[in-house]
Scaffold this motif. Structure first.
Motif, PDB file in Angstrom:
ATOM      1  N   CYS A   1     -16.064  14.234 -11.014  1.00  0.00           N
ATOM      2  CA  CYS A   1     -15.480  13.086 -10.305  1.00  0.00           C
ATOM      3  C   CYS A   1     -14.181  13.473  -9.609  1.00  0.00           C
ATOM      4  N   TRP A   2     -13.525  14.549 -10.095  1.00  0.00           N
ATOM      5  CA  TRP A   2     -12.194  14.875  -9.598  1.00  0.00           C
ATOM      6  C   TRP A   2     -12.158  16.157  -8.766  1.00  0.00           C
ATOM      7  N   ASN A   3     -13.296  16.798  -8.584  1.00  0.00           N
ATOM      8  CA  ASN A   3     -13.337  17.972  -7.717  1.00  0.00           C
ATOM      9  C   ASN A   3     -13.100  17.562  -6.267  1.00  0.00           C
ATOM     10  N   GLY A   4     -11.992  18.030  -5.718  1.00  0.00           N
ATOM     11  CA  GLY A   4     -11.674  17.703  -4.333  1.00  0.00           C
ATOM     12  C   GLY A   4     -11.065  16.337  -4.136  1.00  0.00           C
ATOM     13  N   TYR A   5     -10.809  15.592  -5.207  1.00  0.00           N
ATOM     14  CA  TYR A   5     -10.233  14.247  -5.041  1.00  0.00           C
ATOM     15  C   TYR A   5      -8.811  14.372  -4.486  1.00  0.00           C
ATOM     16  N   PRO A   6      -8.418  13.473  -3.559  1.00  0.00           N
ATOM     17  CA  PRO A   6      -9.156  12.315  -3.039  1.00  0.00           C
ATOM     18  C   PRO A   6      -9.934  12.598  -1.754  1.00  0.00           C
ATOM     19  N   TYR A   7     -10.077  13.874  -1.393  1.00  0.00           N
ATOM     20  CA  TYR A   7     -10.747  14.211  -0.130  1.00  0.00           C
ATOM     21  C   TYR A   7     -12.251  14.333  -0.347  1.00  0.00           C
ATOM     22  N   GLN A   8     -12.844  13.285  -0.888  1.00  0.00           N
ATOM     23  CA  GLN A   8     -14.288  13.258  -1.147  1.00  0.00           C
ATOM     24  C   GLN A   8     -14.959  12.337  -0.131  1.00  0.00           C
ATOM     25  N   PRO A   9     -15.791  12.864   0.762  1.00  0.00           N
ATOM     26  CA  PRO A   9     -16.455  12.010   1.758  1.00  0.00           C
ATOM     27  C   PRO A   9     -17.276  10.903   1.097  1.00  0.00           C
ATOM     28  N   LEU A  10     -17.283   9.744   1.728  1.00  0.00           N
ATOM     29  CA  LEU A  10     -18.013   8.584   1.204  1.00  0.00           C
ATOM     30  C   LEU A  10     -19.466   8.638   1.654  1.00  0.00           C
ATOM     31  N   MET A  11     -20.378   8.696   0.705  1.00  0.00           N
ATOM     32  CA  MET A  11     -21.809   8.705   1.019  1.00  0.00           C
ATOM     33  C   MET A  11     -22.271   7.288   1.346  1.00  0.00           C
TER      34      MET A  11
ATOM     35  N   GLY B   1      -2.519  15.409 -12.352  1.00  0.00           N
ATOM     36  CA  GLY B   1      -1.208  15.010 -12.824  1.00  0.00           C
ATOM     37  C   GLY B   1      -1.063  13.500 -12.842  1.00  0.00           C
ATOM     38  N   ASN B   2       0.162  13.058 -13.033  1.00  0.00           N
ATOM     39  CA  ASN B   2       0.416  11.622 -13.181  1.00  0.00           C
ATOM     40  C   ASN B   2       0.832  11.006 -11.845  1.00  0.00           C
TER      41      ASN B   2
ATOM     42  N   TRP C   1       0.824  -1.207   0.000  1.00  0.00           N
ATOM     43  CA  TRP C   1       0.000   0.000   0.000  1.00  0.00           C
ATOM     44  C   TRP C   1       0.864   1.266   0.000  1.00  0.00           C
ATOM     45  N   ASN C   2       1.912   1.229  -0.755  1.00  0.00           N
ATOM     46  CA  ASN C   2       2.824   2.368  -0.845  1.00  0.00           C
ATOM     47  C   ASN C   2       2.081   3.614  -1.330  1.00  0.00           C
TER      48      ASN C   2
ATOM     49  N   LEU D   1      -1.564   6.835  -4.426  1.00  0.00           N
ATOM     50  CA  LEU D   1      -2.186   8.135  -4.205  1.00  0.00           C
ATOM     51  C   LEU D   1      -1.488   9.245  -4.989  1.00  0.00           C
ATOM     52  N   PRO D   2      -2.214  10.317  -5.272  1.00  0.00           N
ATOM     53  CA  PRO D   2      -1.582  11.466  -5.932  1.00  0.00           C
ATOM     54  C   PRO D   2      -0.470  12.050  -5.057  1.00  0.00           C
ATOM     55  N   HIS D   3       0.328  12.931  -5.649  1.00  0.00           N
ATOM     56  CA  HIS D   3       1.449  13.526  -4.928  1.00  0.00           C
ATOM     57  C   HIS D   3       0.953  14.301  -3.696  1.00  0.00           C
ATOM     58  N   ASN D   4       1.748  14.204  -2.623  1.00  0.00           N
ATOM     59  CA  ASN D   4       1.494  14.941  -1.384  1.00  0.00           C
ATOM     60  C   ASN D   4       0.217  14.502  -0.669  1.00  0.00           C
ATOM     61  N   VAL D   5      -0.251  13.284  -0.947  1.00  0.00           N
ATOM     62  CA  VAL D   5      -1.409  12.720  -0.243  1.00  0.00           C
ATOM     63  C   VAL D   5      -0.951  11.453   0.480  1.00  0.00           C
ATOM     64  N   THR D   6      -1.377  11.269   1.714  1.00  0.00           N
ATOM     65  CA  THR D   6      -1.030  10.076   2.492  1.00  0.00           C
ATOM     66  C   THR D   6      -2.298   9.362   2.938  1.00  0.00           C
TER      67      THR D   6
END
Length: 387
Positions: free
Chosen positions: A165-175, A296-297, A9-10, A15-20
């Motif tokens: 789909c990408w607005n605020g990703y990955p900080y999108q609360p799960l409904m 980004g990539n 789970w590296n 995950l995108p850059h700067n996300v943990t």
């Protein structure tokens, strides 16, 4: 084990850059998908399988009998110890040399021995009643989950604009509705992964097995990385055609030929439009381009895109077979058997042909294929999937 999981789970891969992963832990303000949630799919998959058994026995079977679906299996081959030994221990498809040897040994003509082996192979195939019950279960589940998906997605902004789909990703609360939708879909595909070894065996078994593996991987990892918005779109899109396919199968088993052909042609249109049109323009476009533009990539992006492209290759293969069947339907006035048929429905000859009382003097000619009309292609599975 902890070290292996940490490596797998590296964060730099998934995950995108700067996300943990710590950024996606549940808080009092918001809940996010957690990898541990995926364990819920296993007991639920078992429950779905048990529900299926109850449904097929107490709902599908009475419905089938009420619709006069044939309950008996194929005609049984005449008992013969020598041929039975060859069938079970040596080969189910004897070559010309072995047929001639058996002909001399039994004093039967070759045609009668060929007929015996055909009937013996067909004898192991499930009855129309069994196939109807399986199709009715799949039809019911696909109708339910597709309806649920449509009702949920029509209230979301990303149904009409995939960039949402990408607005605020990955900080999108799960409904909660999305969590339920994902876990039920994953559980169903896990149940298919195991039940396909006992279900009606089809010619495209290996392809369907590949499809189920890819689907389970995509659902699982897209959930863990919170790609649930685009994942929900993908799931709903794939369920749309399966409802029509299973309905067409049931109509075929009930001998409603015109209805069966109409439903199959509707299925063909929906399948091709959704898998070769909407899927690449909607799902692949947002994953390949819109996600890249927004974030980004990162390595997991290529992992997901590779699996989505594998699905598209399977879509092209199945579409080719569907177009073949639809072309036969239009050119001949009915839908003919195609290459997506079940192994068990592809009879070598019609077993309803009367049998001579003296088998070694039989001069009966071959009948027509046991999978006439729509029986061939309708008993095949798509993507179900079948997706």
């Amino acid at each position: 084990m902890a070290g292996v999981l940490a490596w797998f789970w590296n964060e730099r891969f998934w995950l995108p850059h700067n996300v943990t992963w710590a950024d996606l832990k549940n808080t009092e303000e918001a809940s996010f998908p957690q990898a541990e949630d995926l364990y819920l799919a296993f007991p639920l998959a078992f429950c779905i399988f048990m529900i299926r058994l109850v449904f097929e026995r107490f709902i599908a079977k009475p419905c089938a009998l009420g619709l006069k679906v044939q309950a008996n299996g194929p005609q049984k081959a005449q008992p013969n110890a020598i041929l039975e030994k060859v069938f079970t221990a040596i080969t189910k498809h004897p070559d010309e040399k072995r047929l001639e040897g058996l002909s001399k040994q039994l004093d039967w003509d070759v045609r009668s021995i060929q007929r015996w082996f055909r009937q013996r192979r067909n004898q192991e195939k499930p009855s129309t009643l069994t196939k109807f019950c399986e199709s009715m279960w799949r039809f019911t589940f696909y109708l339910y989950i597709f309806t649920y998906g449509v009702r949920f997605l029509k209230k979301t902004p990303w149904l009409w604009n995939t960039r949402q789909c990408w607005n605020g990703y990955p900080y999108q609360p799960l409904m909660p509705d999305l969590h339920y939708y994902y876990i039920v879909e994953l559980s169903f595909y896990w149940s298919l992964m195991f039940s396909q070894f006992t279900d009606i065996k089809r010619k495209d078994f290996s392809i369907m097995f590949t499809h189920h593996i890819v689907t389970v991987i995509l659902i699982s990892f897209s959930y863990a990385t919170n790609l649930t918005r685009v994942g929900a779109l993908t799931l709903c899109l794939h369920d749309s055609a399966d409802v029509l396919l299973e309905a067409a199968k049931m109509a075929n088993y009930c001998k409603c030929q015109k209805l069966s052909d109409l439903l199959f042609l509707m299925f063909a249109v929906v399948f091709i439009v959704s898998r070769l049109g909407i899927y690449p323009l909607w799902i692949l476009n947002t994953m390949l381009f819109e996600l890249y533009e927004a974030l980004g990539n990162f390595p997991a992006l290529w992992f997901f895109n590779m699996l989505l492209i594998v699905l598209q290759v399977l879509h092209c293969f199945w579409s080719y077979l569907i177009v073949k069947a639809a072309y036969k339907a239009i050119s001949r006035g009915k839908v003919a058997k195609d290459d997506r048929s079940d192994v068990e429905s592809s009879s070598d000859e019609d077993d309803s042909v009367p049998r001579s009382n003296n088998p070694h003097n039989s001069t009966t000619t071959n009948g027509t294929s046991g999978a006439n009309g729509t029986n061939g292609y309708l008993t095949g599975s798509t993507c179900s999937e079948d997706h």
